[in-house]
Design a protein around this motif. Sequence first.
Motif, PDB file in Angstrom:
ATOM      1  N   ALA A 150      42.766   0.823  96.548  1.00 44.58           N
ATOM      2  CA  ALA A 150      42.669  -0.109  97.677  1.00 44.58           C
ATOM      3  C   ALA A 150      42.403   0.651  98.982  1.00 44.58           C
ATOM      4  O   ALA A 150      41.629   0.198  99.834  1.00 44.58           O
ATOM      5  CB  ALA A 150      43.943  -0.935  97.777  1.00 44.58           C
ATOM      6  N   GLN A 151      43.040   1.783  99.141  1.00 42.79           N
ATOM      7  CA  GLN A 151      42.796   2.594 100.346  1.00 42.79           C
ATOM      8  C   GLN A 151      41.367   3.115 100.381  1.00 42.79           C
ATOM      9  O   GLN A 151      40.729   3.151 101.452  1.00 42.79           O
ATOM     10  CB  GLN A 151      43.799   3.747 100.391  1.00 42.79           C
ATOM     11  CG  GLN A 151      45.214   3.321 100.717  1.00 42.79           C
ATOM     12  CD  GLN A 151      46.184   4.490 100.699  1.00 42.79           C
ATOM     13  OE1 GLN A 151      45.895   5.546 100.105  1.00 42.79           O
ATOM     14  NE2 GLN A 151      47.349   4.295 101.319  1.00 42.79           N
ATOM     15  N   LEU A 210      45.880  -4.038  99.811  1.00 40.60           N
ATOM     16  CA  LEU A 210      46.628  -2.788  99.936  1.00 40.60           C
ATOM     17  C   LEU A 210      48.084  -3.077 100.277  1.00 40.60           C
ATOM     18  O   LEU A 210      49.019  -2.447  99.746  1.00 40.60           O
ATOM     19  CB  LEU A 210      45.985  -1.907 100.993  1.00 40.60           C
ATOM     20  CG  LEU A 210      46.680  -0.578 101.285  1.00 40.60           C
ATOM     21  CD1 LEU A 210      46.731   0.291 100.019  1.00 40.60           C
ATOM     22  CD2 LEU A 210      45.958   0.177 102.411  1.00 40.60           C
ATOM     23  N   ILE A 223      47.109   1.364  94.743  1.00 32.58           N
ATOM     24  CA  ILE A 223      47.134   1.594  96.203  1.00 32.58           C
ATOM     25  C   ILE A 223      46.040   2.590  96.598  1.00 32.58           C
ATOM     26  O   ILE A 223      45.343   2.420  97.607  1.00 32.58           O
ATOM     27  CB  ILE A 223      48.532   2.084  96.634  1.00 32.58           C
ATOM     28  CG1 ILE A 223      49.538   0.951  96.520  1.00 32.58           C
ATOM     29  CG2 ILE A 223      48.479   2.626  98.064  1.00 32.58           C
ATOM     30  CD1 ILE A 223      50.977   1.368  96.790  1.00 32.58           C
ATOM     31  N   GLU A 283      49.849  -4.346  97.119  1.00 29.31           N
ATOM     32  CA  GLU A 283      50.096  -3.252  96.186  1.00 29.31           C
ATOM     33  C   GLU A 283      51.236  -2.374  96.674  1.00 29.31           C
ATOM     34  O   GLU A 283      52.064  -1.899  95.873  1.00 29.31           O
ATOM     35  CB  GLU A 283      48.819  -2.420  96.013  1.00 29.31           C
ATOM     36  CG  GLU A 283      47.717  -3.119  95.252  1.00 29.31           C
ATOM     37  CD  GLU A 283      48.084  -3.366  93.803  1.00 29.31           C
ATOM     38  OE1 GLU A 283      48.988  -2.672  93.269  1.00 29.31           O
ATOM     39  OE2 GLU A 283      47.507  -4.271  93.196  1.00 29.31           O
ATOM     40  N   GLN A 284      51.301  -2.154  97.979  1.00 27.68           N
ATOM     41  CA  GLN A 284      52.404  -1.353  98.518  1.00 27.68           C
ATOM     42  C   GLN A 284      53.741  -2.061  98.299  1.00 27.68           C
ATOM     43  O   GLN A 284      54.765  -1.433  98.001  1.00 27.68           O
ATOM     44  CB  GLN A 284      52.149  -1.084 100.007  1.00 27.68           C
ATOM     45  CG  GLN A 284      51.020  -0.091 100.254  1.00 27.68           C
ATOM     46  CD  GLN A 284      50.717   0.066 101.729  1.00 27.68           C
ATOM     47  OE1 GLN A 284      51.176  -0.751 102.547  1.00 27.68           O
ATOM     48  NE2 GLN A 284      49.957   1.115 102.049  1.00 27.68           N
ATOM     49  N   ASN A 339      40.722  -6.236 101.997  1.00 25.26           N
ATOM     50  CA  ASN A 339      41.189  -4.968 101.420  1.00 25.26           C
ATOM     51  C   ASN A 339      42.530  -4.558 102.007  1.00 25.26           C
ATOM     52  O   ASN A 339      43.394  -3.998 101.296  1.00 25.26           O
ATOM     53  CB  ASN A 339      40.162  -3.881 101.645  1.00 25.26           C
ATOM     54  CG  ASN A 339      38.896  -4.098 100.819  1.00 25.26           C
ATOM     55  OD1 ASN A 339      38.937  -4.763  99.786  1.00 25.26           O
ATOM     56  ND2 ASN A 339      37.788  -3.549 101.283  1.00 25.26           N
ATOM     57  N   GLN A 340      42.710  -4.830 103.265  1.00 18.65           N
ATOM     58  CA  GLN A 340      44.008  -4.504 103.868  1.00 18.65           C
ATOM     59  C   GLN A 340      45.124  -5.360 103.258  1.00 18.65           C
ATOM     60  O   GLN A 340      46.250  -4.879 103.033  1.00 18.65           O
ATOM     61  CB  GLN A 340      43.921  -4.724 105.382  1.00 18.65           C
ATOM     62  CG  GLN A 340      43.099  -3.669 106.100  1.00 18.65           C
ATOM     63  CD  GLN A 340      42.950  -3.972 107.591  1.00 18.65           C
ATOM     64  OE1 GLN A 340      43.223  -5.107 108.025  1.00 18.65           O
ATOM     65  NE2 GLN A 340      42.519  -2.960 108.353  1.00 18.65           N
TER      66      GLN A 340
END
Length: 507
Positions: free
Chosen positions: A225-226, A163, A222, A166-167, A159-160
Amino acid sequence: MLQSITKARPSDEDTAHDDGKRHKKRRFLVPFVRALIQFALMAAVIIAAYVIMDRLIAAKPERTARPKVDVQIPVQAVTITLGEQRPTINLFGEVAASRSLEIRPSVSGEIVSVNPDLGAGQRIEQGVELFLVDRIDFEAAVAEAKANLAQTDATIIENQANLSAEQGQLEFAESQLLLARADLKRADQLRKNGTLTQKEVDDRSLIASQREQAVSQRRNNIAVAQARLSQQQAVRERLELGVERAIRDLNNTVVRAPFSGVVRSSSVEIGRIVSANDVAVSIYDDAALDVRFTLTDAQYGRIAADGDPLIGRNVALKWAVGGTDYSYTGTVTRIGADIASERGGVDVFARIDENEELPVQLRPGAFVSIEVPDRLYENAARVPETAIFDSNTAYLIIDGKLQARELHVAAYDGSDAIVTAGLSQGDRILSTRISEIEEGLAVRIVDANGVAEEADEIEKPEQGNRPSAEVLAAAKKISGLSDVDWEALPRQKRRLFIQEAREAAGK
């Protein structure tokens, strides 16, 4: 004529009758005369005895009357010393453990190991293993909890990474949006100049709108994902607690002594299934023993009014066991929260000091005698209880005479009384019990062996006038007193009898 003469002579019958009368008269007179003679002889003897006794009494030489002896009663006395007096209260109490514990296993399972020293009465040290519960299931639980945690950690990493991607895409989309907006602005200016047509401007506007939509999509991705990352982190925290719980349960399979003490009871055996509600072992701390005793309301009130507080006061204990008294010391640590009405006072607890030198150690439940320091009395006197008459009277010895003095007895300490008023420094008071005591009675102070405190001056050898044993024996004989009464005589009286014996011996 012959006939007349015959009639004049008495007949034989008359003669016999007269003889009988004379015989009866004689029988009556003889005893009377005899009794009269005996009475006369008795009277003569009595009169003669009286006369002789009277002459003997009259002939007896006159003797001078013996002087009246003023006998002094031998007694013992005490000299009064004023100062600080603190009596001792003698009580009884029961020893109890201040810290005890019933050990219950934190986990359920089968006992696979037991300490061989785990038995009632055995002393164990802190941290020693008492028994062990089967660990297999708990080891498996730890492994499973760690595996779940590792899986969650991998999901979090994934997941990190999403994320982060996506960032990065968001940053690129935002830069493309800036370029599209700048191009649209230039196209508007060129249209105003007539260089570009309206269709070309609309195309650039569509491109800018599409790029704004792309930026918005990246931002939503994002946020999702967060959220997923936060969810996995929460799962990880829960799994971490599960791992800690599994490890704790695994560690709790080994039951250890929480403190050093003596085992009261144990019910553990190899093969027994135990649960968290079972009392497996009971122990108490033998280094933290208290003695509980009860002060009456009067005793507690008296000590509470003292400037020295009860808490922190030292006490002495004695435990009689096996025909021997063992002594211990302690310190008052606390006072009961409530009045012990069933025992008629206030419960007090004292912590017993450790004494490893004694061969016998105290145990809870022991019945001991206690000496508790009472209130401190200043400017008070300590006198024997035998010196107190009628609960508040003492007799001072002044010039060999008793003088009554009323006292204020504040407390008793064993066979002594604590007197706070009525006596002065140096007073000498009677300590011997006398049944018929009265003021003004003549006494003489002697020691415990019956010897007078002050020696008789006439019997001192340095005066060169000490009487011999014969003179003393003669003086005692003249006085007619026993040895005890002789010793009780004042010196002046004995001097008179000794002088009289010497004069009689000189003649």
